[in-house]
Enzyme design. Sequence first.
Site, short mmCIF file in Angstrom:
data_model
loop_
_atom_site.label_atom_id
_atom_site.label_comp_id
_atom_site.label_asym_id
_atom_site.label_seq_id
_atom_site.Cartn_x
_atom_site.Cartn_y
_atom_site.Cartn_z
N GLY A 5 51.39 39.70 44.55
CA GLY A 5 51.01 39.44 43.40
C GLY A 5 50.40 40.77 44.20
O GLY A 5 50.16 41.31 45.09
N GLY A 7 47.54 42.84 42.52
CA GLY A 7 46.46 43.46 42.15
C GLY A 7 46.14 44.45 43.23
O GLY A 7 46.68 44.58 44.29
N PHE A 8 44.54 44.27 43.64
CA PHE A 8 43.70 45.01 44.58
C PHE A 8 44.22 44.19 45.31
O PHE A 8 44.12 45.14 46.80
CB PHE A 8 42.48 45.05 44.43
CG PHE A 8 41.65 45.76 43.61
CD1 PHE A 8 41.47 47.06 43.13
CD2 PHE A 8 41.33 44.99 41.85
CE1 PHE A 8 40.97 47.60 41.36
CE2 PHE A 8 41.14 45.27 40.95
CZ PHE A 8 40.02 46.56 40.70
N VAL A 73 56.11 33.86 40.27
CA VAL A 73 56.59 33.12 41.05
C VAL A 73 56.83 32.14 40.14
O VAL A 73 55.31 31.39 40.26
CB VAL A 73 55.36 33.05 41.81
CG1 VAL A 73 55.03 32.30 43.69
CG2 VAL A 73 55.55 34.74 42.71
N GLU A 164 29.64 43.38 29.67
CA GLU A 164 30.35 44.80 29.37
C GLU A 164 31.45 44.72 27.61
O GLU A 164 31.27 45.76 26.60
CB GLU A 164 31.08 45.01 30.01
CG GLU A 164 30.57 45.75 31.84
CD GLU A 164 31.31 46.01 32.70
OE1 GLU A 164 32.71 45.31 33.21
OE2 GLU A 164 30.91 46.31 33.92
N ASP A 294 40.39 37.52 44.61
CA ASP A 294 40.33 36.23 43.50
C ASP A 294 40.62 35.02 44.01
O ASP A 294 40.15 33.87 43.60
CB ASP A 294 40.38 36.50 42.11
CG ASP A 294 39.32 37.65 41.51
OD1 ASP A 294 38.47 38.07 42.04
OD2 ASP A 294 39.90 37.09 40.01
#
Length: 411
Positions: A5, A7-8, A73, A164, A294
Amino acid sequence: MVVLGGGFAGVGAANKLKKADVDLVLVDRHDYHTFQPLLYQLATGLLETTAVGHSLRDLVKDQDNATIHQAPVTSIDLAAKEVRFEGLAPMTYDFLVLALGAQVNFFGTEGAGEHAFPMYTLPDAVRLKNHILDRWEAADKDRALVDDGALNVVVVGGGPTGVETAGAVAELYRMNFDTDYPSLPQDEARVVLVEAGEEIFAMFKPNLREYALDALEQRTVEVVTGARVQSVSPTRVTLASGDVIKAHTLVWGAGLQGNALVQSLGIQLARGNRIAVGPDLELPGHPGVFVVGDLAAIMDSRTEQELPQLGSVALQSGEHVGETIARRVAGKSAKPFKYRDKGTMAAIGRDAAVVQMLGGKTMKGHKAQLAWRTVHLALLPTNEDRAKAIVDWAGSELTHQRVGRIHVEED
Ligand SMILES: Cc1cc2nc3c(=O)[nH]c(=O)nc-3n(C[C@H](O)[C@H](O)[C@H](O)COP(=O)(O)OP(=O)(O)OC[C@H]3O[C@@H](n4cnc5c(N)ncnc54)[C@H](O)[C@@H]3O)c2cc1C
């Protein structure tokens, strides 16, 4: 070591291993890192794709010990210490960082999987933008579509993602489409925010909730609370009360669950398909395997509450694991993870945002928007991305322009 992954959390881990004596392989199904907090700005044309997605290869280009692969994956065998992929040879590991993020949860809502527009990936945001543009173009040619709800958007979820998105869609409608489509009736184009609980922004203090409600109403968003979406079809949204809203667009911002891949790990999962980790973010019973972002259910050592699924939690947990592995490889002991809370915040629209700090202090309006921008600029992966976002935000502030409101289709 293998990081799954980009991501952040995954990028945070990889970057902290720059000087470590490891062979690092980072694998993601995409060749880019997605900046999820700005997806709604991409979906409403405020930012362009490259401000929200960044090449993963570029993010590790100065890291000699790192290799990037783009591959999905397909399975992880914890006993054999092996990861399998589609189109890439299996890999064994000494250290594994699971940073595969979360995915949308429709909670079994009928028709949502086929017809709702989730807001979780870069393609999700592009798909939503194109769909909204498509509906306005279609209605511009056939006025009867307006009566059928072609321009109406229902946004599900009164948390930050839903609020948002609803605020941004309303601003796109009232500040841009009013001049883009002068022959279409603005006042018949509805933006409806549906929340199952009694209030929106349940995580914020009452003064911020009231402010958000007011800011949404000023932007002509209709807020419906205590209502659950029962089913979705391409042109209708049915609530549990039996009420039917004519809408060709339903945006789902109501729920997440850990990446479905974890169900095949053969371990006990925590609430929301997440993986409970120890104080150093290691998977209990599996030394060398860490879970971050997450996907992880991380207990905050200070509040003894589970940490929320936020970019700052993902980045800090990823960086912590990177540092932990670097220390272990160097024969040093590691420290437990401590989250540095930057506050909870959300942007409702131009000059309208809310911030709630750890000690309970709150901010709203312009000041809160500046704080929101500062925190989010810090999360962006490079200075180039920060500059791009600042230029686009400044441009839209001066001219109300949303440069990205074009539909680029495949020929
Ligand atoms: C619309 C939206 C708005 C948000 N706004 C904010 C905000 O304002 N502030 C804030 O702090 N947080 C916000 N968040 C939350 C924040 O973006 C997440 O907490 C953060 O992105 C989690 O990072 P991560 O690295 O754990 O997962 P992700 O960023 O989801 O990264 C997971 C990576 O794994 C890859 N992947 C997944 N499955 C596979 C597979 N099978 N094979 C290969 N690769 C795979 C994905 O492609 C992805 O790159 C928002 C989230 C959303 C969706």
